[in-house]
Structure formats: structure tokens, C-alpha cells
Scaffold this active site. Structure first.
Site, PDB file in Angstrom:
ATOM      1  N   SER A 125       3.414 -40.411   6.269  1.00 34.45           N
ATOM      2  CA  SER A 125       2.819 -40.784   4.937  1.00 34.45           C
ATOM      3  C   SER A 125       3.957 -41.008   3.773  1.00 34.45           C
ATOM      4  O   SER A 125       5.046 -40.386   4.175  1.00 34.45           O
ATOM      5  CB  SER A 125       1.863 -39.746   4.406  1.00 34.45           C
ATOM      6  N   TYR A 138      -0.537 -31.071   1.101  1.00 30.67           N
ATOM      7  CA  TYR A 138      -0.661 -32.486   1.703  1.00 30.67           C
ATOM      8  C   TYR A 138       0.785 -32.766   1.836  1.00 30.67           C
ATOM      9  O   TYR A 138       1.305 -33.072   3.012  1.00 30.67           O
ATOM     10  CB  TYR A 138      -1.654 -33.501   1.352  1.00 30.67           C
TER      11      TYR A 138
HETATM   12  P1  NDP Z   1      -9.696 -40.942   8.036  1.00 23.25           P
HETATM   13  O1  NDP Z   1     -10.544 -39.518   7.252  1.00 23.25           O
HETATM   14  O2  NDP Z   1     -10.559 -42.080   8.079  1.00 23.25           O
HETATM   15  O3  NDP Z   1      -9.445 -40.465   9.638  1.00 23.25           O
HETATM   16  C1  NDP Z   1      -9.008 -39.318  10.035  1.00 23.25           C
HETATM   17  C2  NDP Z   1      -9.156 -39.081  11.595  1.00 23.25           C
HETATM   18  O4  NDP Z   1      -8.550 -37.827  11.993  1.00 23.25           O
HETATM   19  C3  NDP Z   1     -10.638 -39.056  11.836  1.00 23.25           C
HETATM   20  O5  NDP Z   1     -10.704 -39.824  13.007  1.00 23.25           O
HETATM   21  C4  NDP Z   1     -11.088 -37.659  12.098  1.00 23.25           C
HETATM   22  O6  NDP Z   1     -11.977 -37.785  13.144  1.00 23.25           O
HETATM   23  C5  NDP Z   1      -9.599 -37.357  12.696  1.00 23.25           C
HETATM   24  N1  NDP Z   1      -9.544 -35.687  12.715  1.00 23.25           N
HETATM   25  C6  NDP Z   1      -9.706 -35.094  11.713  1.00 23.25           C
HETATM   26  N2  NDP Z   1      -9.314 -33.746  11.863  1.00 23.25           N
HETATM   27  C7  NDP Z   1      -9.626 -33.648  13.299  1.00 23.25           C
HETATM   28  C8  NDP Z   1      -9.220 -32.843  14.165  1.00 23.25           C
HETATM   29  N3  NDP Z   1      -9.254 -31.428  13.959  1.00 23.25           N
HETATM   30  N4  NDP Z   1      -9.267 -32.947  15.669  1.00 23.25           N
HETATM   31  C9  NDP Z   1      -9.351 -34.383  15.680  1.00 23.25           C
HETATM   32  N5  NDP Z   1      -9.156 -35.286  15.026  1.00 23.25           N
HETATM   33  C10 NDP Z   1      -9.426 -34.958  13.694  1.00 23.25           C
HETATM   34  O7  NDP Z   1      -8.431 -40.888   7.268  1.00 23.25           O
HETATM   35  P2  NDP Z   1      -7.229 -42.260   7.425  1.00 23.25           P
HETATM   36  O8  NDP Z   1      -7.669 -43.069   8.583  1.00 23.25           O
HETATM   37  O9  NDP Z   1      -6.919 -42.830   5.950  1.00 23.25           O
HETATM   38  O10 NDP Z   1      -6.003 -41.227   7.925  1.00 23.25           O
HETATM   39  C11 NDP Z   1      -5.493 -41.205   9.010  1.00 23.25           C
HETATM   40  C12 NDP Z   1      -4.144 -40.834   9.152  1.00 23.25           C
HETATM   41  O11 NDP Z   1      -3.092 -41.533   8.218  1.00 23.25           O
HETATM   42  C13 NDP Z   1      -3.892 -39.243   8.473  1.00 23.25           C
HETATM   43  O12 NDP Z   1      -2.779 -38.564   9.418  1.00 23.25           O
HETATM   44  C14 NDP Z   1      -3.718 -39.419   7.109  1.00 23.25           C
HETATM   45  O13 NDP Z   1      -3.077 -38.295   6.675  1.00 23.25           O
HETATM   46  C15 NDP Z   1      -2.630 -40.439   7.376  1.00 23.25           C
HETATM   47  N6  NDP Z   1      -2.392 -41.371   5.985  1.00 23.25           N
HETATM   48  C16 NDP Z   1      -3.788 -41.906   5.423  1.00 23.25           C
HETATM   49  C17 NDP Z   1      -3.272 -42.469   3.945  1.00 23.25           C
HETATM   50  C18 NDP Z   1      -4.633 -43.116   3.272  1.00 23.25           C
HETATM   51  O14 NDP Z   1      -4.220 -43.269   2.057  1.00 23.25           O
HETATM   52  N7  NDP Z   1      -5.567 -43.295   3.823  1.00 23.25           N
HETATM   53  C19 NDP Z   1      -1.965 -42.604   3.505  1.00 23.25           C
HETATM   54  C20 NDP Z   1      -1.016 -42.182   4.569  1.00 23.25           C
HETATM   55  C21 NDP Z   1      -1.221 -41.524   5.612  1.00 23.25           C
HETATM   56  P3  NDP Z   1     -12.937 -36.589  13.243  1.00 23.25           P
HETATM   57  O15 NDP Z   1     -13.444 -36.157  12.192  1.00 23.25           O
HETATM   58  O16 NDP Z   1     -14.026 -37.275  14.179  1.00 23.25           O
HETATM   59  O17 NDP Z   1     -12.319 -35.644  14.234  1.00 23.25           O
END
Ligand code: NDP
Length: 247
Positions: A125, A138
Site C-alpha cells: 500500500s 495499518y
Molecule cells: P477487501 O476487504 O475487499 O479484501 C480483503 C480480502 O482479504 C478478502 O478477500 C478477505 O477474504 C481476505 N482476508 C481477510 N482476512 C483474511 C484471513 N485471515 N485469511 C484469509 N483471507 C483473509 O479489501 P481490498 O480488496 O481493498 O484489499 C485487498 C488488499 O489490498 C489488502 O491487503 C489491503 O490492505 C490492500 N490495499 C487496499 C487498499 C484500498 O484502498 N482498498 C489500498 C492499498 C492496499 P475473507 O474475509 O473471505 O477471508
């Protein structure tokens, strides 16, 4: 292998890589969402994964005997609290999912990656380089992830395994800010008010580009931001829209 593939950036990346001809394993905790993804998209199969559970992550190794590409994307932000009021347990959960979860995932798949001279793309990020008020926990986790990327790059160079970080700024995914604000939809939507934020597909596009470079090219870091987001705290919003610090 794409972790965190049940929503947002991970889901878009799984779809994009499958469309590009990759055989994709989509991993996350919510198997109902993964089932919907695999049902609608040829070339994707699902495995349940909780990156905070060592046994769940170890089982990944059996799901992929050989691995050309690991997109370690599972993660998220769980608060927006000033450091003075921060809850240490919440910080620990963010570290566990974003950092230790990535370490466990890489460890489980490393034999398969080494065998294939594969590639690792970590979803970092801008929070891995910038700081913002309330973002401490974070930001600390994503700074740690950036350190992890540099460390892995050094440690894996002899193996031929490439290591990259994609580092987006604001991405308007459905769940990221909802998760951060404990389901408060008004606060979550205010994050993106007046900004043409990146989309999950924009980030998937960057990941697909990294993954399609020839074997002698390692993209160390690809940072991408909305045009309106120039730096920490520097988001130019269209007038009359509300504001909440970004992720
Ligand atoms: P989402 O919340 O849509 O996606 C998060 C994903 O991580 C989900 O598929 C969730 O699936 C999975 N996840 C969470 N906890 C676990 C766990 N314990 N085990 C396995 N899977 C897990 O957010 P984004 O798509 O926006 O974010 C994806 C990545 O991008 C993250 O790492 C985030 O920090 C990063 N990011 C996001 C930004 C934004 O502005 N949106 C900016 C920069 C980086 P499930 O709950 O089904 O397990």
C-alpha cells in the site's frame, strides 16, 4: 495462487489472471463467495484459507504442488484511531493478517515457487511509505510488509524467484473501508467522496502486468494512486463532498 480472493482486489486479480490464461487457485475464508467466483469463471478453483491459522496455511502446499505466481493479497485495516487511543489487540490483528499471514503463506508455498522459479507479488500500500493520522497500526503493518518484500528479494535472488510489491493508494473496493469502520457504511463511503479512486480492476491490471514481465525482469515496487491523491493527507476532492482519511 491469489489470497484474499473472495472480494475486492483479490477477486478482480483472480478473474483477470484467469482471463489471461493462468490456472488460478483462489483462497480466502468465505468459501460461499469463492464458490460464486469459480462458478462464473473458468480456470479458477477455490481453496479455503485463513492466513492467521498456521494449519490452514500449511494445507496450501497440498493445493499447489507447483506455483508460478503467488499474489499474497489477504489483508486489511481494522481501525482509524489516534495512537494515543489505539487498541493494542487491534494492532496485533492487523499485524497478524497483513504481515505474519503473508510470512506463513510464503513459507507454505516456497518449495512450489522455487521448483517453478516462480514469482511473488505482495499487495502492499502507499501506507507502506506514507503515514497519516489515525493510520498508525495499518501503516506500521504495511511498512513491515515493504521490509518483508526487500528482505525476500535479497534472500530469494539465487533461487530465481522474483519478488514484487504492488502498492496502491485509495482503491474503492466494497469492503475495505467497511471493515475498517466496523460496518459503518456512511463513514466508509465518505472515504471516497469526491474522488475518482482506483478500482480493483486497476490494481489487478498492475498485478497482471508485473506477472507478465519476462523472467529476467523483476519489478521491485509498483506504486499507483488516483490522480487526485498526491501524497499523505493530500487528496483533492470535488467541492461539497465529505472527507475521511484514506487507506
Ligand atoms: P477487501 O476487504 O475487499 O479484501 C480483503 C480480502 O482479504 C478478502 O478477500 C478477505 O477474504 C481476505 N482476508 C481477510 N482476512 C483474511 C484471513 N485471515 N485469511 C484469509 N483471507 C483473509 O479489501 P481490498 O480488496 O481493498 O484489499 C485487498 C488488499 O489490498 C489488502 O491487503 C489491503 O490492505 C490492500 N490495499 C487496499 C487498499 C484500498 O484502498 N482498498 C489500498 C492499498 C492496499 P475473507 O474475509 O473471505 O477471508
Amino acid at each position: 495462487m491469489v489470497t484474499g480472493a473472495s472480494s475486492g482486489i483479490g477477486e478482480a486479480t483472480a478473474r483477470r489472471l484467469a482471463a489471461d490464461g493462468w490456472q488460478v487457485v483462489a483462497a480466502a475464508r468465505r468459501t460461499d463467495r469463492l464458490d460464486a467466483l469459480t462458478a462464473g469463471t473458468p480456470g479458477i478453483r477455490a481453496v479455503p484459507l485463513d492466513v492467521t491459522d498456521p494449519r490452514s496455511v500449511e494445507a496450501l502446499a497440498t493445493a499447489a504442488a507447483s506455483c508460478d505466481l503467488l499474489v499474497a493479497n489477504a489483508g486489511g485495516a481494522f481501525d482509524l484511531a489516534p495512537l494515543a487511543d489505539a487498541d493494542a489487540e487491534t494492532w496485533a490483528r492487523m499485524y497478524d493478517v497483513n504481515v505474519l499471514g503473508t510470512v506463513r503463506t510464503v513459507q507454505a508455498l516456497l518449495p512450489a515457487l522455487r521448483g517453478a522459479r516462480g514469482q511473488i507479488v505482495l499487495t502492499g500500500s502507499t501506507a507502506g511509505r506514507w503515514v497519516y493520522e489515525g493510520g498508525g497500526g495499518y501503516v506500521a503493518a504495511k511498512h513491515a510488509l515493504a521490509a518483508l518484500r526487500d528482505t525476500l528479494r535479497l534472500e530469494l535472488v539465487e533461487s530465481g524467484v522474483r519478488v514484487s510489491e504492488v502498492a496502491p493508494g485509495m482503491v474503492a473496493t466494497e469492503e475495505f473501508s467497511l471493515t475498517r469502520f466496523g460496518g459503518d457504511a456512511d463513514r466508509a463511503s465518505a472515504v471516497y467522496a469526491g474522488v475518482d479512486a482506483l478500482t480493483a480492476d486497476d490494481v489487478a491490471d498492475a498485478i497482471a502486468w508485473i506477472a507478465s514481465r519476462p523472467a529476467h525482469v523483476n519489478i521491485d515496487l509498483l506504486q499507483l494512486t488516483p490522480q487526485q491523491q498526491a501524497g499523505p493527507g493530500k487528496v483533492i476532492r470535488r467541492p461539497s463532498d465529505g472527507a475521511e482519511p484514506d487507506g
